[in-house]
Design a protein around this motif. Structure first.
Motif, short mmCIF file in Angstrom:
data_model
loop_
_atom_site.label_atom_id
_atom_site.label_comp_id
_atom_site.label_asym_id
_atom_site.label_seq_id
_atom_site.Cartn_x
_atom_site.Cartn_y
_atom_site.Cartn_z
N VAL B 240 -4.20 -26.86 17.22
CA VAL B 240 -3.41 -26.84 18.46
C VAL B 240 -2.31 -25.80 18.33
CG1 VAL B 240 -3.84 -29.28 18.88
CG2 VAL B 240 -1.73 -28.58 17.72
N LYS B 241 -1.78 -25.42 19.48
CA LYS B 241 -0.63 -24.54 19.47
C LYS B 241 0.52 -25.31 20.11
CE LYS B 241 0.87 -19.87 20.73
NZ LYS B 241 2.09 -20.17 20.03
N VAL B 242 1.44 -25.75 19.26
CA VAL B 242 2.57 -26.52 19.77
C VAL B 242 3.51 -25.57 20.49
CG1 VAL B 242 4.56 -27.95 19.14
CG2 VAL B 242 2.36 -28.25 17.95
N GLY B 243 3.92 -25.95 21.68
CA GLY B 243 4.82 -25.10 22.45
C GLY B 243 5.36 -25.85 23.63
N PRO B 244 6.02 -25.14 24.53
CA PRO B 244 6.57 -25.82 25.69
C PRO B 244 5.46 -26.37 26.57
CG PRO B 244 7.37 -23.54 25.52
CD PRO B 244 6.31 -23.71 24.50
N VAL B 258 12.42 -38.76 31.28
CA VAL B 258 11.99 -38.55 29.89
C VAL B 258 12.16 -37.07 29.56
CG1 VAL B 258 10.03 -38.65 28.29
CG2 VAL B 258 10.35 -40.45 30.01
N ARG B 259 12.83 -36.79 28.44
CA ARG B 259 13.11 -35.42 28.06
C ARG B 259 11.82 -34.76 27.52
NH1 ARG B 259 15.56 -33.21 23.46
NH2 ARG B 259 15.32 -35.23 22.46
N SER B 260 11.62 -33.54 27.94
CA SER B 260 10.45 -32.82 27.46
C SER B 260 10.74 -32.27 26.06
CB SER B 260 10.13 -31.68 28.43
OG SER B 260 9.17 -30.82 27.84
N ILE B 261 9.79 -32.43 25.12
CA ILE B 261 10.01 -31.97 23.74
C ILE B 261 9.06 -30.84 23.41
CG2 ILE B 261 9.98 -32.66 21.30
CD1 ILE B 261 10.86 -35.49 22.40
N ASN B 262 7.76 -31.14 23.37
CA ASN B 262 6.76 -30.08 23.25
C ASN B 262 5.46 -30.61 23.84
OD1 ASN B 262 5.25 -31.49 21.22
ND2 ASN B 262 6.82 -30.86 19.75
N ASN B 263 4.49 -29.75 23.98
CA ASN B 263 3.29 -30.15 24.71
C ASN B 263 2.59 -31.37 24.10
OD1 ASN B 263 2.60 -28.60 22.53
ND2 ASN B 263 1.53 -27.00 23.72
N VAL B 264 2.53 -31.45 22.78
CA VAL B 264 1.81 -32.56 22.16
C VAL B 264 2.56 -33.88 22.34
CG1 VAL B 264 0.95 -33.49 19.98
CG2 VAL B 264 0.67 -31.04 20.49
N VAL B 265 3.86 -33.86 22.05
CA VAL B 265 4.65 -35.09 22.20
C VAL B 265 4.72 -35.49 23.68
CG1 VAL B 265 6.95 -36.10 21.90
CG2 VAL B 265 5.96 -34.64 20.11
N ASP B 266 4.87 -34.50 24.54
CA ASP B 266 4.96 -34.80 25.97
C ASP B 266 3.68 -35.47 26.46
OD1 ASP B 266 7.43 -33.73 25.93
OD2 ASP B 266 7.01 -32.01 27.24
N VAL B 267 2.54 -35.01 25.97
CA VAL B 267 1.28 -35.63 26.40
C VAL B 267 1.25 -37.10 25.99
CG1 VAL B 267 -1.20 -35.74 25.93
CG2 VAL B 267 -0.15 -33.56 26.59
N SER B 268 1.69 -37.40 24.77
CA SER B 268 1.62 -38.81 24.36
C SER B 268 2.59 -39.64 25.19
CB SER B 268 1.84 -38.97 22.85
OG SER B 268 3.17 -38.69 22.52
N ASN B 269 3.74 -39.06 25.55
CA ASN B 269 4.65 -39.78 26.43
C ASN B 269 4.08 -39.95 27.83
OD1 ASN B 269 6.69 -40.32 24.60
ND2 ASN B 269 7.71 -38.34 24.95
N GLU B 344 6.43 -36.11 11.76
CA GLU B 344 6.47 -35.86 13.21
C GLU B 344 5.88 -34.48 13.53
OE1 GLU B 344 10.32 -35.13 15.07
OE2 GLU B 344 11.21 -34.99 13.08
N ILE B 345 5.48 -34.33 14.79
CA ILE B 345 4.95 -33.05 15.28
C ILE B 345 6.10 -32.04 15.29
CG2 ILE B 345 3.90 -31.87 17.27
CD1 ILE B 345 2.05 -33.92 16.04
N ARG B 346 5.85 -30.90 14.71
CA ARG B 346 6.87 -29.85 14.74
C ARG B 346 6.22 -28.56 15.23
NH1 ARG B 346 8.42 -31.30 8.84
NH2 ARG B 346 8.06 -33.34 9.74
N GLU B 347 7.02 -27.53 15.37
CA GLU B 347 6.48 -26.30 15.94
C GLU B 347 5.34 -25.73 15.11
OE1 GLU B 347 8.95 -23.04 17.29
OE2 GLU B 347 10.39 -24.51 18.07
#
Lengths: 334, 818
Positions: B240-244, B258-269, B344-347
């Protein structure tokens, strides 16, 4: 001078003397001068015996007539003077403040509680009560509030530092259990009482406050009955123009459960459409099973609300703490 | 929980206005606590198509058009020249406003108006009017109307045509704790579908492209705490490419707070909000390998005092009952509560492991409570997540990650669900619904409602027609018995549709009923006597409680030392009240309180009803005349009130026993006893030091009575005594006695002398001073003699009275005063 002439002179003198008396003692003195044992009129009467026999009846008659006249005058004058004497020395000032017998006032929570109880009693409810110190069983378990329910968090409940760690009841619903445990159905009770939540005091919270709730258990009790009774009670307490709305909600000890909103001119004035006022529902079969009633035979409902809230709405009170400060200026307004 | 109208509309058609939706949800039991409108770009601007174009009859440069706005045709007057029939153009509707431009004081709002005598129902817009640079959206820059492309749909909002965010409405919903399934967009949509009968549209999860490497070859999962975690699913996406996040995802989350963090975390939220199922994503590369050489997930209980750092940076020391997601070496997540900072998911994350599991509510609740952590995940798991949705949520999450972050999905999943929970079945007797509601809801309607909520009728063929058996969907953890189904029927049917019935006339009974009336009577009596009613706090300070008694019941978890004890008496509260009044310059207070007190009793606590009185300051309101106008309250005032109460309750034989010494509370006091023994209460004057502590200046007079005893021993029954037929004879007697002689002792002596025909003895004067020696006082009594059957003679009375005189002289050493 003949006796007749002297009689006439004395009579005139007496009349003038009596009429001119300024007060009661003066009148009594004048009376003595004429009609007393040594008085002039008395002396004249004594002269009668000195008269010729044939003159006596006529003279006697004249003297008697004069005496009666004088006595009548005396009585009249006496009454007049007595009346004068009994007049108050100073005139009453009817505009000065009256002397009030102080009347105490009942606490607004008492007044509201009594009004609500009266409304329930009109419908045949009897007042019931139970302890304020409760155990977890009556306050929670028996009301189908499982041990991991959020309402049982220590933050909300005060516990007592004695063996068994009893608690201060968080609602009057514990009395439902107490009553059903000891009395067979049908049940028709209204429970006013103090309850406790571990909240710091602010304008809308006080660790102590009051609730009131009704419980009706009988054969064939329906949700329609609940609505009808709630409407009757709130019309009585809040006025005929009150409108109610029942919203499905969740309480562990009733099912179906509802919250009750009301509206009237006051609510509109507050700029709201509805204000929440009470919770209610059909008694949960599990509660019946716990107290040993057969839910297949008996059904029932309960509804309850906060007394402070009603009092605050009714009187326009905006700070709950006023109820517990007992400032005389507050108490005297009700 | 927050949801938005546009998001909801993805799952169900909503035939109501936003206001009506508020009302409907509230009446369904999902209370709308707040509604917030979010303005969109170009609100009120829609795509319209030119239907006809004619010359304006009164103006050469204007056209008169009919346009289709998607709902119908409307007449528009237009000044532009660059368009023809069939063109799609932006139409701003009446009531909407054009975007503000530099120098505008207020927005320009479109109204229905006449232009040269012809009505125009809106306005067709140019790019300038809309504030759009046409080239930025791939259109030609030209004068006149902004001509839209072929893809524009008539009636569509301009914002949506341009891919910008439109207006929306955010609803803040109160979800009752029994309905974890409603903590999701789909849950709310399902409720709406149940009342409207519209279908519920669940997002489809197409068969996902796979890459030939199986998930099972990449990770192993072992469940060591099956009792706390019956189901666990893992999926892996590599590369995957973690990004906005894309705009739609960020905007959807931000609108509901809900605050946006990155695409992967945002999808799970996003999937959490959509399905209600909490997911967790790990950086696959940070999961340590186990014995088999591949990364392994172990679901286990924590070791006692195991240290773990959650991704918010907090370090926790765990208990043995805490459920932990671990790898071969360390914990990597607090199950169902929060992930760990070590995984945790990081960049830099390239490979993602998606966890979708079901944890036992009690376990999550225990952990969240113990650690004081409440998260969106723990909130849902605590109340009961949907065990049936684990795989769907995992697939939905994977699909959205692939869509927003790219990557390749490993084949299949690693799933552990060794003993699937049995679907629950509940029987409903339709008649039971009617019996409980008091109205008839047909079996068909009941079935329709339950079906609409996702329940499945599994009544065996040939079974009873009165009873239906329903299969409960896994997300409805609250439906356990018949009455739960009845509640569902009532909710959807509408409580408002159930007719109210007249209250039934029936008589209740309870022992407390009479008690309530007795309390009311005492309250009325005392307010009639001029006392105001107080209501004090039940909780008082231990220190103030100890002024009254040594036996105090303490709270185990007080809020403060000001309120750490249960009142053992009403008096400390009344002292607080007096102080409060005095500090507000009201020094004349006469109060009573009726309430419960709490005293330790045989290892437990006994509750009892008390009545307390408090007097201080002037006896009567200020008045302009009269001998007693300056009188202050005193002990006889207090006693008089108590006498009224005792008489009303109907008690005789009360003794007032002076205490020889001051107490901690009173400088001077007496106990009130029935029959000389049973203590009913006390009265007295407050200790001056204590008064000072409470800032009270005047004498303070306090009394407290045990109402339970009073009511128990009282007899308020009244009986008529015939009126006296014969005249009485009165004799007055003034006695000079030593100070310590009490009224009671005089009465006792008189009583013992048994004077014939004595009817009453009244104390009418107490005097000290002139002609009375120091240390003595004069008591003046009036004696009334009467016989029931004749007129008494003087010498009879004289004889009787002489006995009285002899007796008081002898027994009390009294000297007669002339």
């Amino acid at each position: 001078m003949s006796l007749q002439d002297r009689l006439s002179t004395i009579r005139d003198a007496a009349v003038s003397e009596f009429t001119g008396a300024l007060d009661l003692p003066a009148l009594e003195r004048s009376k003595g001068l004429f009609l007393g044992p040594e008085g002039r009129f008395t002396a004249l009467m004594k002269e009668l015996s000195a008269l010729a026999r044939e003159e006596r009846p006529l003279a006697g008659k004249a003297i008697n007539a004069a005496k009666q006249e004088l006595e009548a005058l005396l009585a009249e004058k006496r009454a007049t003077l007595e009346r004068t004497a009994s007049l108050p020395k100073e005139a009453a000032d009817f505009t000065a403040p009256g002397r009030r017998r102080p009347l105490g006032r009942l606490h607004p929570l008492t007044l509201v509680t009594e009004d609500i109880v009266r409304a329930f009693r009109r419908l045949g409810f009897a007042v019931a009560d139970g302890p304020e110190i409760e155990d977890e069983y009556h306050c929670f378990d028996a009301l189908n509030t499982p041990s991991d329910h959020p309402a049982r968090d220590a933050q909300d409940t005060f516990f007592i530092e004695t063996p068994g760690r009893p608690l201060l009841r968080t609602h009057t619903s514990s009395v439902q259990i107490r009553v059903m445990e000891t009395m067979p159905p049908p049940i028709r009770i209204v429970v006013p009482g103090r309850v406790f939540r571990r909240d710091n005091a602010d304008a809308t919270h006080n660790p102590t406050f009051h609730q009131i709730e009704g419980l009706y258990v009988d054969k064939g009790v329906t949700l329609g009955d609940l609505k009808g009774t709630v409407e009757a009670v709130f019309k009585d307490v809040l006025g005929d123009d009150v409108k109610l709305r029942f919203r499905p909600h969740y309480f562990s000890y009733t099912e179906p459960s509802m919250e009750i909103d009301f509206t009237n001119a006051l609510v509109k004035k507050l700029g709201k459409d509805w204000l929440e006022i009470a919770g209610c529902g059909m008694v949960h079969p599990k509660v019946f099973e716990t107290v040993g009633y057969d839910p297949e035979v008996w059904s029932g409902w309960a509804f309850g609300f906060g007394i402070e809230r009603i009092a605050m709405l009714r009187y326009g009170i905006t700070d709950i703490r006023l109820f517990y400060e007992n400032d005389a200026r507050f108490l005297r307004q009700f | 929980m927050k949801v938005t109208l546009n998001w909801l509309k993805q799952y169900v058609d909503i035939p109501w206005s936003p206001e009506e939706l508020t009302e409907r949800l509230t009446l369904l039991g999902v209370e709308v606590e707040g509604v917030q409108k979010i303005a969109g770009e170009w609100d009120g601007v829609v795509v319209a198509q030119i239907v006809t174009r004619d010359k304006h009859p009164n103006a050469d440069k204007l056209s008169l058009c009919r346009v289709n706005d998607g709902t119908g045709e409307r007449q528009i007057v237009c000044g532009a020249q660059n368009f023809k029939v069939g063109d799609k153009v932006p139409l701003i509707l009446p009531g909407a406003s054009l975007p503000m431009k530099l120098g505008d004081k207020e927005p320009f709002t479109i109204k229905v108006g006449k232009i040269r005598g012809i009505e125009s129902h809106g306005m067709l817009c140019s790019h300038e009017e809309l504030g759009i640079d046409p080239e930025s959206i791939g259109h030609l820059k030209e004068d006149g109307l902004l001509l839209l492309g072929e893809t524009a749909v008539v009636g569509q909002s301009l914002a949506s045509y341009l891919g910008r965010s439109g207006s929306d409405i955010v609803y803040d919903l109160e979800i009752t704790p029994n309905r974890p399934d409603l903590t999701s967009l789909i849950g709310i949509a399902r409720e709406i579908a149940a009342i409207t009968g519209q279908p519920l549209r669940l997002p489809e999860c197409p068969v996902l492209a796979e890459c030939g490497v199986t998930a099972a070859s990449l990770v192993s999962v072992s469940l060591e705490a099956l009792d706390l975690c019956p189901r666990y699913t893992a999926r892996i996406i590599r590369g995957v490419k973690v990004g906005p996040s894309p705009a739609w995802l960020r905007s959807a989350l931000e609108k509901v707070g809900v605050r946006s963090i990155n695409n992967v975390v945002d999808v799970s939220n996003y999937v959490l909000l959509e399905t209600g199922h909490p997911l967790h994503t790990f950086d696959y590369s940070l999961i340590a390998a186990g014995a088999g050489g591949k990364p392994s997930i172990v679901v286990r209980r924590a070791v006692f005092e195991e240290s773990f750092t959650t991704l918010d940076g907090r370090v926790h020391s765990l208990g043995q009952e805490t459920l932990l997601i671990a790898d071969a070496e360390k914990g990597i997540a607090l199950a169902g509560v929060m992930g760990g900072s070590n995984s945790e998911i990081r960049e830099s994350t390239v490979d993602v492991l998606i966890e979708s599991a079901y944890f036992l509510p009690a376990s999550i609740r225990r952990t969240s409570k113990a650690l004081g952590m409440r998260t969106d995940a723990s909130y849902r798991f605590e109340r009961g997540a949907d065990v049936g949705i684990c795989d769907y949520a995992s697939r939905r999450c994977a699909a959205l990650i692939l869509e927003t972050a790219g990557g390749q999905l490993a084949d299949g999943s690693v799933e552990f669900y060794p003993s699937p929970l049995d679907p629950h079945q509940v029987a409903l007797r339709h008649q039971r619904t009617d019996a409980l509601t008091g109205t008839v809801i047909s079996p068909e309607e009941q079935s329709r409602i339950l079906t609409g909520l996702g329940l499945v009728d599994v009544t065996p063929i040939g079974g009873s027609i009165e009873t239906a058996t329903w299969l409960i969907p896994t997300w409805r953890v609250d439906l356990k018995r018949e009455v739960d189904l009845i509640e569902e029927v009532v909710r959807v049917f509408g409580v408002g549709r159930i007719p109210s019935t007249q209250p039934r006339r029936a008589q209740g009974s309870h022992p407390a009923d009479a008690h309530f009336d007795r309390l009311t009577e005492v309250r009325r009596l005392l307010s009639g006597l001029g006392l105001d009613e107080a209501q004090g706090q039940t909780l008082v300070s231990e220190a103030s409680a100890r002024w009254v008694t040594e036996s105090v019941v303490l709270l185990a978890n007080p809020l403060s030392s000001e309120m750490n004890a249960l009142r053992p008496s009403l008096l400390p509260g009344l002292l607080d009240t007096l102080r409060h009044n005095l500090s507000r310059r009201n020094g004349d207070v006469q109060l009573f309180e009726i309430g419960r007190v709490f005293v330790p009793h045989e290892g437990g606590v006994r509750e009892g009803w008390r009545l307390a009185l408090a007097l201080t300051g002037a006896r009567a309101p200020r008045f302009w005349s009269g001998l007693e106008r300056d009188a202050r309250c005193d002990i006889p005032d207090l006693k008089g009130l108590i006498e009224e109460v005792i008489e009303r309750i109907g008690l005789r034989g009360i003794a007032w026993l002076r205490r020889p010494e001051p107490t901690s509370l009173f400088i001077e006091s007496a106990s009130i006893a029935l029959g000389g023994k049973l203590a009913l209460g006390q009265l007295g004057q407050l200790q001056p030091q204590l008064a000072k502590l409470y800032d009270l200046r005047d004498g303070v007079f306090l009394a407290e009575l045990d109402l339970d005893l009073l009511f128990q021993r009282g007899n308020s029954g009244k009986s008529f005594k015939p009126l006296a037929q014969f005249p009485s004879i009165q004799r007055d007697l003034a006695l000079i006695v030593v100070e310590s002689t009490t009224h009671d002792s005089v009465l006792a002596v008189v009583k013992q002398a048994k004077p014939a025909h004595l009817e009453t003895v009244t104390l009418f004067d107490v005097f000290r001073g002139k002609h009375v020696p120091e240390g003595r006082k004069s008591l003046a009594y009036s004696f009334t003699y009467r016989a029931a059957d004749r007129t008494l003679k003087d010498d009879e009375v004289n004889a009787a009275h002489a006995r009285v005189i002899e007796a008081v002289k002898e027994a009390l050493g009294a000297v007669l005063r002339d």
